[in-house]
Design an enzyme around this catalytic site. Structure first.
Site, PDB file in Angstrom:
ATOM      1  N   PRO A  12       0.693  -1.282   0.053  1.00  0.00           N
ATOM      2  CA  PRO A  12      -0.045   0.047  -0.155  1.00  0.00           C
ATOM      3  C   PRO A  12       0.756   1.289   0.024  1.00  0.00           C
ATOM      4  CG  PRO A  12      -0.192  -1.148   2.199  1.00  0.00           C
ATOM      5  CD  PRO A  12       0.552  -2.099   1.163  1.00  0.00           C
ATOM      6  N   ASN A  13       0.395   2.181  -0.754  1.00  0.00           N
ATOM      7  CA  ASN A  13       0.924   3.615  -0.853  1.00  0.00           C
ATOM      8  C   ASN A  13       2.140   3.538  -1.653  1.00  0.00           C
ATOM      9  OD1 ASN A  13      -1.287   4.622   0.651  1.00  0.00           O
ATOM     10  ND2 ASN A  13      -0.333   3.856   2.365  1.00  0.00           N
ATOM     11  N   ARG A  20       4.961  11.539  -2.363  1.00  0.00           N
ATOM     12  CA  ARG A  20       4.522  11.536  -0.895  1.00  0.00           C
ATOM     13  C   ARG A  20       5.856  11.543  -0.303  1.00  0.00           C
ATOM     14  NH1 ARG A  20       3.813   6.066   1.577  1.00  0.00           N
ATOM     15  NH2 ARG A  20       3.091   6.938   3.392  1.00  0.00           N
ATOM     16  N   TYR A  25      10.902   8.938   1.456  1.00  0.00           N
ATOM     17  CA  TYR A  25      11.113   7.621   0.212  1.00  0.00           C
ATOM     18  C   TYR A  25      11.987   8.190  -1.035  1.00  0.00           C
ATOM     19  CZ  TYR A  25       7.329   6.035   3.296  1.00  0.00           C
ATOM     20  OH  TYR A  25       6.683   5.444   4.385  1.00  0.00           O
ATOM     21  N   ASN A  76       8.031  -5.739  -0.717  1.00  0.00           N
ATOM     22  CA  ASN A  76       7.940  -4.517   0.332  1.00  0.00           C
ATOM     23  C   ASN A  76       6.433  -4.378   0.679  1.00  0.00           C
ATOM     24  OD1 ASN A  76       7.508  -1.844   1.492  1.00  0.00           O
ATOM     25  ND2 ASN A  76       8.862  -0.857  -0.038  1.00  0.00           N
ATOM     26  N   ALA A  79       2.989  -0.735   4.855  1.00  0.00           N
ATOM     27  CA  ALA A  79       2.306  -0.992   6.334  1.00  0.00           C
ATOM     28  C   ALA A  79       1.791  -2.353   6.619  1.00  0.00           C
ATOM     29  CB  ALA A  79       1.400  -0.172   6.484  1.00  0.00           C
ATOM     30  N   GLU A 100      12.541  -9.189   2.471  1.00  0.00           N
ATOM     31  CA  GLU A 100      11.655  -8.248   2.809  1.00  0.00           C
ATOM     32  C   GLU A 100      12.534  -7.040   2.576  1.00  0.00           C
ATOM     33  OE1 GLU A 100      10.600  -5.907   6.813  1.00  0.00           O
ATOM     34  OE2 GLU A 100      10.153  -8.253   6.847  1.00  0.00           O
ATOM     35  N   HIS A 102      12.490  -2.529   1.990  1.00  0.00           N
ATOM     36  CA  HIS A 102      12.009  -1.238   2.437  1.00  0.00           C
ATOM     37  C   HIS A 102      12.951  -0.189   1.903  1.00  0.00           C
ATOM     38  CE1 HIS A 102       8.920  -2.727   4.814  1.00  0.00           C
ATOM     39  NE2 HIS A 102      10.014  -3.753   5.230  1.00  0.00           N
ATOM     40  N   ARG A 109      12.609   4.928  12.302  1.00  0.00           N
ATOM     41  CA  ARG A 109      11.307   5.737  12.387  1.00  0.00           C
ATOM     42  C   ARG A 109      10.532   5.456  13.360  1.00  0.00           C
ATOM     43  NH1 ARG A 109       8.826   4.746   6.693  1.00  0.00           N
ATOM     44  NH2 ARG A 109       7.436   6.544   7.508  1.00  0.00           N
TER      45      ARG A 109
END
Length: 151
Positions: A12-13, A20, A25, A76, A79, A100, A102, A109
């Site tokens: 998502p996103n 954003r 990012y 990735n 969330a 995994e 990111h 964070r």
């Protein structure tokens, strides 16, 4: 290296990359990311199946599909990394080499991002290197797949 493609799955996103929170990012768009992944994979003799979804169920469907069509998975989950037992179970069930990934360093964070439901069922986690996190994940998968063929 011949064989099945690598699946690069984005949660998502990630469709909003380049639009954003560029301080977190970066400026690259999802299309830029896909182009970079394909180019790097080609140098390793690999093909990429690249997907993005804001839907947990669709991501799980692609993980299941990878079972028969892929030699490895870079994911990735956005969330969903921190919430999805279902993705954990799907990755565990398909039993493919997986990483995994990111863009940001999740450990710099918010505290809730420090827990991954996916990490226990993948071969490794790469985070904090921006687009290069994906390049590193593809290289790691290539090495894992080569090692599995020898062993």
């Amino acid at each position: 290296m011949s064989g099945k493609a690598l699946y690069v799955l984005n949660g998502p996103n990630l469709n909003l990359l380049g639009q954003r929170e560029s301080a977190i990012y970066g400026e690259a768009t999802l299309q830029d990311l896909e182009t970079r992944c394909r180019a790097h994979a080609a140098t390793l003799g690999l093909e990429i199946v690249f997907h993005q979804s804001n839907s947990e169920g669709e991501l799980i469907g692609w993980v299941h599909e990878a079972r028969d069509k892929a030699s490895g998975i870079a994911i990735n989950a956005g969330a969903y990394t921190h919430t999805s037992v279902a993705l954990h179970d799907a990755l565990r069930a398909v039993n493919l080499p997986s990483v995994e990934v990111h863009l940001s360093n999740v450990y710099k964070r918010e505290a809730f991002r420090h827990t991954s439901f996916i990490a226990p069922v993948v071969n490794g986690v790469i985070c904090g290197f921006g687009v290069d996190s994906y390049v590193l994940a593809i290289s790691a998968l290539s090495a894992l797949i080569s090692a599995n063929k020898k062993g």
